[in-house]
Design a protein around this motif. Structure first.
Motif, PDB file in Angstrom:
ATOM      1  N   GLY A  24       0.954  -1.198  -0.132  1.00 51.65           N
ATOM      2  CA  GLY A  24      -0.157  -0.124  -0.245  1.00 51.65           C
ATOM      3  C   GLY A  24       0.901   1.375  -0.044  1.00 51.65           C
ATOM      4  N   GLY A  25       1.926   1.368   0.621  1.00 54.29           N
ATOM      5  CA  GLY A  25       2.835   2.338   0.910  1.00 54.29           C
ATOM      6  C   GLY A  25       3.508   2.598  -0.566  1.00 54.29           C
ATOM      7  N   ILE A  26       3.961   1.462  -1.140  1.00 56.29           N
ATOM      8  CA  ILE A  26       4.442   1.600  -2.430  1.00 56.29           C
ATOM      9  C   ILE A  26       3.456   2.189  -3.260  1.00 56.29           C
ATOM     10  N   VAL A  36      12.087   1.960  -5.005  1.00 58.35           N
ATOM     11  CA  VAL A  36      12.404   1.575  -3.676  1.00 58.35           C
ATOM     12  C   VAL A  36      13.574   0.990  -3.280  1.00 58.35           C
ATOM     13  N   SER A  37      14.035   0.097  -4.493  1.00 60.38           N
ATOM     14  CA  SER A  37      15.506  -0.267  -4.642  1.00 60.38           C
ATOM     15  C   SER A  37      16.600   0.725  -4.182  1.00 60.38           C
ATOM     16  N   GLU A  38      16.321   1.777  -5.256  1.00 58.80           N
ATOM     17  CA  GLU A  38      17.145   2.782  -5.460  1.00 58.80           C
ATOM     18  C   GLU A  38      17.439   3.709  -4.137  1.00 58.80           C
ATOM     19  N   LYS A  39      16.062   3.721  -3.367  1.00 58.12           N
ATOM     20  CA  LYS A  39      16.021   4.744  -2.078  1.00 58.12           C
ATOM     21  C   LYS A  39      16.669   3.773  -0.889  1.00 58.12           C
ATOM     22  N   THR A  40      16.413   2.371  -1.011  1.00 57.95           N
ATOM     23  CA  THR A  40      16.962   1.860   0.261  1.00 57.95           C
ATOM     24  C   THR A  40      18.220   1.019   0.114  1.00 57.95           C
ATOM     25  N   GLY A  41      18.743   0.806  -1.059  1.00 53.86           N
ATOM     26  CA  GLY A  41      19.779  -0.049  -1.199  1.00 53.86           C
ATOM     27  C   GLY A  41      19.667  -1.457  -1.495  1.00 53.86           C
ATOM     28  N   ILE A  42      18.273  -1.979  -1.373  1.00 44.70           N
ATOM     29  CA  ILE A  42      18.032  -3.369  -1.151  1.00 44.70           C
ATOM     30  C   ILE A  42      17.667  -3.589  -2.683  1.00 44.70           C
ATOM     31  N   ARG A  64      14.001   0.197   6.662  1.00 41.37           N
ATOM     32  CA  ARG A  64      14.524   1.078   5.525  1.00 41.37           C
ATOM     33  C   ARG A  64      13.328   1.023   4.495  1.00 41.37           C
ATOM     34  N   LEU A  65      12.723  -0.261   4.444  1.00 38.90           N
ATOM     35  CA  LEU A  65      11.317  -0.184   3.393  1.00 38.90           C
ATOM     36  C   LEU A  65      10.283   0.686   3.750  1.00 38.90           C
ATOM     37  N   CYS A  66      10.228   0.817   5.136  1.00 37.43           N
ATOM     38  CA  CYS A  66       9.001   1.600   5.742  1.00 37.43           C
ATOM     39  C   CYS A  66       9.569   3.076   5.419  1.00 37.43           C
ATOM     40  N   GLY A  70       6.886   5.165   3.237  1.00 32.77           N
ATOM     41  CA  GLY A  70       5.953   6.109   4.168  1.00 32.77           C
ATOM     42  C   GLY A  70       5.198   5.536   4.815  1.00 32.77           C
ATOM     43  N   VAL A  71       5.435   4.304   5.357  1.00 32.60           N
ATOM     44  CA  VAL A  71       5.031   3.351   6.449  1.00 32.60           C
ATOM     45  C   VAL A  71       5.677   3.560   7.723  1.00 32.60           C
ATOM     46  N   GLN A  72       4.569   3.917   8.752  1.00 33.61           N
ATOM     47  CA  GLN A  72       5.212   3.985  10.009  1.00 33.61           C
ATOM     48  C   GLN A  72       5.137   2.856  11.067  1.00 33.61           C
ATOM     49  N   ILE A  73       6.121   2.603  11.604  1.00 33.21           N
ATOM     50  CA  ILE A  73       6.058   1.357  12.505  1.00 33.21           C
ATOM     51  C   ILE A  73       5.969   1.998  14.103  1.00 33.21           C
TER      52      ILE A  73
END
Length: 82
Positions: A24-26, A36-42, A64-66, A70-73
């Motif tokens: 949902g965040g994606i 997302v890969s570019e932002k996180t390095g994953i 990192r994914l959150c 834009g997902v808050q834990i």
């Protein structure tokens, strides 16, 4: 008589919830897994695998994914003392 929820598999529901929140965040951020890969390095392949199999996600990668999606834990006690 109805079935008790004591034996219900909460773990599976929790993993499904995490995968749904990340997906949902994606979508909400209008990102691709490549972005997302570019932002996180994953690696993108790993991101896709973690969405399909969230139980494999390391806590470090989850944060990192959150952050990227834009997902808050939030952690809180089930019962807080008065």
């Amino acid at each position: 008589m109805g079935r008790s929820k004591l034996c219900e598999n909460k773990e599976s529901k929790r993993y499904d919830h995490v995968a749904g929140m990340l997906t949902g965040g994606i979508r909400k951020q209008r990102l691709t897994t490549k972005m997302v890969s570019e932002k996180t390095g994953i690696p993108e392949r790993t991101i896709n695998d973690r969405i399909q199999n969230p139980e494999k996600t390391r806590l470090e990668d989850l944060y990192r994914l959150c952050d990227a999606t834009g997902v808050q834990i939030t952690f809180k006690f089930k019962e807080e003392p008065e």
